[in-house]
Write a protein that holds these residues in place. Structure first.
Motif, mmCIF file in Angstrom:
data_model
loop_
_atom_site.group_PDB
_atom_site.id
_atom_site.type_symbol
_atom_site.label_atom_id
_atom_site.label_comp_id
_atom_site.label_asym_id
_atom_site.label_seq_id
_atom_site.Cartn_x
_atom_site.Cartn_y
_atom_site.Cartn_z
ATOM 1 N N LYS A 1 -10.461 4.886 -38.485
ATOM 2 C CA LYS A 1 -10.554 4.266 -39.805
ATOM 3 C C LYS A 1 -11.944 4.482 -40.389
ATOM 4 C CE LYS A 1 -12.975 0.168 -39.097
ATOM 5 N NZ LYS A 1 -13.967 -0.527 -39.926
ATOM 6 N N LEU A 2 -11.996 4.565 -41.719
ATOM 7 C CA LEU A 2 -13.272 4.722 -42.408
ATOM 8 C C LEU A 2 -13.198 3.990 -43.739
ATOM 9 C CD1 LEU A 2 -16.101 6.124 -42.404
ATOM 10 C CD2 LEU A 2 -15.055 7.893 -43.833
ATOM 11 N N THR A 3 -14.026 2.970 -43.902
ATOM 12 C CA THR A 3 -14.093 2.254 -45.171
ATOM 13 C C THR A 3 -15.373 2.662 -45.884
ATOM 14 O OG1 THR A 3 -15.131 0.360 -44.066
ATOM 15 C CG2 THR A 3 -12.729 0.324 -44.329
ATOM 16 N N LEU A 4 -15.324 2.726 -47.216
ATOM 17 C CA LEU A 4 -16.389 3.374 -47.997
ATOM 18 C C LEU A 4 -16.887 2.473 -49.112
ATOM 19 C CD1 LEU A 4 -17.998 5.988 -48.763
ATOM 20 C CD2 LEU A 4 -15.999 6.631 -50.145
ATOM 21 N N ASN A 5 -18.206 2.388 -49.237
ATOM 22 C CA ASN A 5 -18.840 1.702 -50.361
ATOM 23 C C ASN A 5 -19.592 2.715 -51.213
ATOM 24 O OD1 ASN A 5 -21.886 -0.029 -50.847
ATOM 25 N ND2 ASN A 5 -20.063 -0.374 -52.062
ATOM 26 N N ASP B 1 -18.094 0.901 -43.320
ATOM 27 C CA ASP B 1 -18.496 1.894 -42.326
ATOM 28 C C ASP B 1 -19.493 2.892 -42.902
ATOM 29 O OD1 ASP B 1 -16.671 0.893 -40.357
ATOM 30 O OD2 ASP B 1 -15.046 1.891 -41.441
ATOM 31 N N LEU B 2 -19.364 3.180 -44.195
ATOM 32 C CA LEU B 2 -20.192 4.209 -44.811
ATOM 33 C C LEU B 2 -20.558 3.777 -46.225
ATOM 34 C CD1 LEU B 2 -21.379 7.100 -44.527
ATOM 35 C CD2 LEU B 2 -19.227 7.973 -45.468
ATOM 36 N N ARG B 3 -21.840 3.891 -46.550
ATOM 37 C CA ARG B 3 -22.320 3.579 -47.899
ATOM 38 C C ARG B 3 -22.940 4.837 -48.504
ATOM 39 N NH1 ARG B 3 -22.516 -2.082 -48.244
ATOM 40 N NH2 ARG B 3 -22.549 -3.123 -46.195
ATOM 41 N N ARG C 1 -19.980 6.051 -34.634
ATOM 42 C CA ARG C 1 -19.810 6.257 -36.077
ATOM 43 C C ARG C 1 -19.889 7.741 -36.423
ATOM 44 N NH1 ARG C 1 -22.601 6.450 -41.103
ATOM 45 N NH2 ARG C 1 -24.513 7.032 -40.010
ATOM 46 N N LEU C 2 -20.859 8.445 -35.833
ATOM 47 C CA LEU C 2 -20.976 9.884 -36.065
ATOM 48 C C LEU C 2 -19.752 10.633 -35.537
ATOM 49 C CD1 LEU C 2 -24.703 10.780 -35.280
ATOM 50 C CD2 LEU C 2 -23.542 10.917 -37.482
#
Length: 270
Positions: free
Chosen positions: A31-35, A169-171, A240-241
């Motif tokens: 899963k990857l959630t993005l801001n 997870d990622l901004r 994460r990487l």
């Protein structure tokens, strides 16, 4: 730019591919959630609408945007975003934005955040969003008890710079959105591409696993130290990487992680 577009693409092709109950969420794979955070404090209001329109053109299922407003009269304060049972009718209250089929993309609008305090229903709604973002799960409220169901819901938030209050997870920092007309044929092809990639799983062969073990030790030795004295490169950061590298491979329709993709991922996201 291309890095922002790639980050968005990785979110759209992501899906929970492995999770083991009882283990820490850092071992949650897929899963990857993005801001997307904007430097301009005026542009995002329009961009949320345009961004939602674009996603609805290329994705069959898009929910939201959920507006994070703390005002007493806001929908976020008055209505439930999670499924809740109406005790009088015995039916789930309609309109819960988190009651969605797998693969639905959820958009959150944090550009409407202002100084204030979340209370009552808004606190419950905020926790429900955090559960989806961190754990990909939705709690159904049946009054006397809650039932937790796993979900597959890529989440994308749009916020002002450094103002996101949610654990993504990622901004990625953005300047603005620019949209061009898209031909129906290209939209259809892109939909097929996304669905194909979301059905893939990226594996790591034994040779690559050995390489990654040695590279982790190298990265940890060269990593700057955090205020607590520990290296910034820890198991969670390495995971994460790894997750980003797997998704990069999947976005290129590859089912095995290569050293070339791993190095490219480190250059872009480390």
């Amino acid at each position: 730019d291309s890095s922002i577009a790639e980050s968005l693409l990785l979110c759209l092709v992501s899906r929970p591919s492995m999770r083991v109950d009882g283990l820490v969420d850092s071992l949650f794979i897929g899963k990857l959630t993005l801001n997307l955070s904007f430097k301009d404090t005026e542009g995002p209001q329009v961009s949320v609408t345009e961004f939602t329109r674009l996603l609805k053109a290329i994705k069959p299922l898009v929910a939201g945007p959920v507006k994070l407003e703390s005002g007493i009269e806001s929908d976020f304060t008055k209505t439930s975003v999670y499924p809740r049972l109406d005790l009088q009718s015995g039916q789930l209250v309609p309109g819960a934005v988190l009651q969605q089929p797998d693969g639905c993309v959820l958009i959150i609008d944090e550009t409407v955040l202002s100084e204030g305090e979340f209370k009552d229903q808004a606190v419950c709604n905020l926790q429900a969003l955090i559960d989806v973002i961190r754990l990909q799960q939705v709690n159904y409220d049946f009054g006397m008890q809650q039932v937790t169901l796993k979900t597959d819901m890529p989440v994308i938030s749009i916020s002002h710079s450094k103002k996101s209050i949610l654990p993504f997870d990622l901004r990625v920092e953005c300047d603005c959105f620019t949209f061009c007309p898209i031909e129906d044929e290209k939209i259809s092809l892109f939909r097929s591409y996304l669905e194909h990639c979301r059905g893939l799983t990226c594996s790591v062969n034994e040779e690559m696993a050995t390489f990654l073990e040695h590279d982790y030790l190298t990265l940890r030795k060269a990593s700057p130290l955090l205020p607590n004295g520990n290296p910034k490169m820890n198991e969670q950061e390495f995971h994460r990487l790894m997750n980003l590298a797997r998704l990069t491979a999947i976005s290129e329709a590859q089912t095995n992680l290569s050293q070339e993709i791993w190095e490219r991922t480190k250059t872009r996201y480390l």
